[in-house]
Design a protein around this motif. Structure first.
Motif, PDB file in Angstrom:
ATOM      1  N   ILE A   8       1.060  -1.070  -0.096  1.00 33.55           N
ATOM      2  CA  ILE A   8      -0.111   0.185   0.091  1.00 33.55           C
ATOM      3  C   ILE A   8       1.013   1.162   0.149  1.00 33.55           C
ATOM      4  O   ILE A   8       1.832   1.162   0.762  1.00 33.55           O
ATOM      5  N   GLY A   9       0.469   2.346  -0.847  1.00 34.66           N
ATOM      6  CA  GLY A   9       1.038   3.713  -0.711  1.00 34.66           C
ATOM      7  C   GLY A   9       0.375   4.356  -0.042  1.00 34.66           C
ATOM      8  O   GLY A   9      -0.837   4.403   0.233  1.00 34.66           O
ATOM      9  N   ILE A  10       1.147   5.446   0.658  1.00 35.80           N
ATOM     10  CA  ILE A  10       0.361   6.620   1.491  1.00 35.80           C
ATOM     11  C   ILE A  10       0.945   7.609   1.107  1.00 35.80           C
ATOM     12  O   ILE A  10       2.363   7.924   1.180  1.00 35.80           O
ATOM     13  N   GLU A  24       4.496  -1.444  -7.793  1.00 33.02           N
ATOM     14  CA  GLU A  24       3.664  -2.788  -7.281  1.00 33.02           C
ATOM     15  C   GLU A  24       2.770  -2.355  -6.325  1.00 33.02           C
ATOM     16  O   GLU A  24       2.596  -2.886  -5.171  1.00 33.02           O
ATOM     17  N   LEU A  25       2.114  -1.135  -6.325  1.00 33.69           N
ATOM     18  CA  LEU A  25       1.012  -0.665  -5.124  1.00 33.69           C
ATOM     19  C   LEU A  25      -0.213  -1.106  -5.484  1.00 33.69           C
ATOM     20  O   LEU A  25      -0.799  -1.002  -6.625  1.00 33.69           O
ATOM     21  N   HIS A  26      -0.601  -1.914  -4.493  1.00 37.62           N
ATOM     22  CA  HIS A  26      -1.916  -2.516  -4.933  1.00 37.62           C
ATOM     23  C   HIS A  26      -3.096  -1.330  -4.615  1.00 37.62           C
ATOM     24  O   HIS A  26      -4.111  -1.586  -5.246  1.00 37.62           O
ATOM     25  N   CYS A  27      -2.765  -0.718  -3.594  1.00 38.18           N
ATOM     26  CA  CYS A  27      -3.577   0.428  -3.407  1.00 38.18           C
ATOM     27  C   CYS A  27      -2.736   1.630  -2.770  1.00 38.18           C
ATOM     28  O   CYS A  27      -1.818   1.638  -2.504  1.00 38.18           O
ATOM     29  N   LEU A  28      -3.515   3.085  -2.843  1.00 45.02           N
ATOM     30  CA  LEU A  28      -3.046   4.055  -2.511  1.00 45.02           C
ATOM     31  C   LEU A  28      -3.987   4.828  -1.382  1.00 45.02           C
ATOM     32  O   LEU A  28      -5.186   5.074  -1.486  1.00 45.02           O
ATOM     33  N   ILE A  29      -3.370   5.166  -0.338  1.00 49.40           N
ATOM     34  CA  ILE A  29      -4.148   6.073   0.730  1.00 49.40           C
ATOM     35  C   ILE A  29      -3.705   7.084   0.434  1.00 49.40           C
ATOM     36  O   ILE A  29      -2.618   7.743   0.906  1.00 49.40           O
ATOM     37  N   ASN A  64      -6.843   1.517  -7.405  1.00 56.12           N
ATOM     38  CA  ASN A  64      -7.639   1.420  -6.017  1.00 56.12           C
ATOM     39  C   ASN A  64      -7.057   2.434  -5.242  1.00 56.12           C
ATOM     40  O   ASN A  64      -5.883   2.471  -4.763  1.00 56.12           O
ATOM     41  N   VAL A  65      -7.981   3.522  -4.856  1.00 54.00           N
ATOM     42  CA  VAL A  65      -7.778   4.639  -4.021  1.00 54.00           C
ATOM     43  C   VAL A  65      -8.592   4.594  -2.719  1.00 54.00           C
ATOM     44  O   VAL A  65      -9.743   4.470  -2.958  1.00 54.00           O
ATOM     45  N   ILE A  66      -7.833   5.020  -1.781  1.00 50.64           N
ATOM     46  CA  ILE A  66      -8.668   5.352  -0.655  1.00 50.64           C
ATOM     47  C   ILE A  66      -8.261   6.858   0.077  1.00 50.64           C
ATOM     48  O   ILE A  66      -7.354   7.119  -0.036  1.00 50.64           O
ATOM     49  N   GLY A  67      -9.286   7.670   0.194  1.00 52.79           N
ATOM     50  CA  GLY A  67      -9.189   8.682   0.720  1.00 52.79           C
ATOM     51  C   GLY A  67      -9.261   9.039   2.304  1.00 52.79           C
ATOM     52  O   GLY A  67     -10.016   8.205   2.764  1.00 52.79           O
ATOM     53  N   LYS A 103      -7.550  -3.861   3.007  1.00 51.72           N
ATOM     54  CA  LYS A 103      -7.227  -4.910   3.356  1.00 51.72           C
ATOM     55  C   LYS A 103      -8.637  -5.744   2.813  1.00 51.72           C
ATOM     56  O   LYS A 103      -8.563  -7.022   2.159  1.00 51.72           O
ATOM     57  N   GLU A 104      -9.744  -5.361   3.148  1.00 48.18           N
ATOM     58  CA  GLU A 104     -10.963  -5.931   2.689  1.00 48.18           C
ATOM     59  C   GLU A 104     -11.403  -5.599   1.205  1.00 48.18           C
ATOM     60  O   GLU A 104     -12.538  -5.943   0.958  1.00 48.18           O
ATOM     61  N   GLY A 105     -10.634  -4.791   0.810  1.00 51.17           N
ATOM     62  CA  GLY A 105     -10.793  -4.710  -0.947  1.00 51.17           C
ATOM     63  C   GLY A 105     -11.821  -3.347  -1.279  1.00 51.17           C
ATOM     64  O   GLY A 105     -12.512  -3.511  -2.281  1.00 51.17           O
TER      65      GLY A 105
END
Ligand code: F6P
Length: 343
Positions: free
Chosen positions: A5-7, A94-99, A119-122, A301-303
């Protein structure tokens, strides 16, 4: 291989950013995820640089102001192929997701990336508290606390000298900080961008208090109140005026001069500026950021992507008086997260 995960933190810093990262890292440890720090906001992702961070790096930073991840106001939407560069860098890294932790500008970019299928989360952040979708944005209450104490100090000296004290606070185009800090510090008048306070009313308040023998009138003005022409000033990459770099007169100075001319009462101007932003987070912001960080990584984690974790709570409502004698204890959802941080 563990999911990575990237932040990143984007936009102006605020109190609680390090605690969000700490929350993310504690969750990542719990779930067996890897976290990469992308330094200096979108600039870091455009450069494709990141470094591995662990909970132990941030464990002691729950109360630290600023951001160890560094930040910038770089806007990928203003760069040629900015979004495409980010997308390909995320793949390379290889970032699965970015926060993405930031205000409306940062989250706006995050939303565009999400539309592209990334895949991004704010995580909403700003001292200005001007974000929809969350009841409060972290950093806000710390800035309000700091401003409140400083305004109280200004009242003390104002009373001693019998002066009018005009205090300007940040908030960009919103009046949240001025309204909350002014209220908390017992200011005599608060001027916000959303609702106009005519200058003759300001003068009337000052004169009335003077007639009544009340010393030390305190007026809080938001930086976003439009009093002086700022035409021709520079704008940042998101199109906002660079208020701090604006040459000329602050709202506080303009109003102070006006009051003194109209009333003959000695008046002083103070601009609080970045002082209220760079401070250590208060208890509320430390706890909420811890929760927000942990919840963001739980969603990862939960997608669940294309979402923002937000603070939602009731405003002021009327309930039966009998509710007042009922107790409310710490809920298990909160405890399950907080207890992860106790050894
Ligand atoms: O958005 C947060 C904020 O502190 C605003 O209140 C203020 O107008 C602006 O950032 C200042 O920006 P800078 O830190 O770039 O001078």
């Amino acid at each position: 291989m563990a999911l990575r995960i990237g932040i990143l933190n984007g936009g102006g810093d605020c109190a609680g950013l390090n605690a969000v990262t700490r929350g993310v890292l504690r969750g990542a440890e719990e779930y067996g995820l890897e976290v990469m720090a992308i330094k200096s906001g979108w600039a870091g992702l455009l450069d494709g640089e990141a470094e591995r961070i662990r909970y132990s790096d941030f464990e002691a930073l729950v109360g630290a102001g600023g951001t160890a991840l560094l930040t910038s106001r770089t806007n990928p939407l203003k760069r040629k192929d900015g979004l495409r560069t980010i997308s390909s860098n995320m793949k390379k890294m290889e970032l699965h997701c970015l926060i993405a932790v930031g205000g409306d500008d940062t989250l706006g970019v995050a939303a565009e990336l999400s539309k592209l299928g990334l895949n991004v989360i704010g995580v909403p952040k700003t001292i200005d508290n001007d974000l929809a979708g969350t009841d409060y944005s972290f950093g806000f209450f710390t800035a309000v606390d700091e401003a409140m104490h400083l305004i109280e100090s200004l009242r003390t000296t104002g009373v001693s000298h019998g002066r009018v004290m005009v205090v300007e606070v940040m908030g960009r185009d919103a009046g949240w900080i001025s309204a909350y800090a002014g209220t908390a510090a017992g200011a005599n008048l608060v001027m916000v961008p959303e609702f106009e306070t005519p200058l003759d009313k300001v003068v009337d308040v000052v004169k009335k208090r003077h007639r009544e023998g009340k010393r030390g009138t305190v007026i809080v003005v938001a930086e976003g109140v439009r009093l002086v022409s700022r035409e021709g000033t520079d704008r940042d990459e998101f199109g906002h005026e660079l208020i701090a770099k604006t040459e000329g007169v602050s709202n506080a100075s303009a109003i102070a001069k006006y009051i003194e001319e109209k009333t003959g009462i000695e008046t002083r101007a103070t601009v609080l500026g970045h002082v209220i932003r760079g401070t250590s987070p208060n208890a509320y912001d430390r706890v909420m950021t811890t929760m927000l960080g942990f919840r963001a990584v739980t969603a990862a984690k939960e997608g669940r992507f294309g979402i923002m974790v937000a603070i939602r709570g009731p405003g002021i409502v009327e309930v039966p008086l009998s509710e007042g004698s009922k107790k409310k204890y710490l809920d298990s959802e909160t405890w399950n997260i907080l207890s992860k941080f106790f050894v």
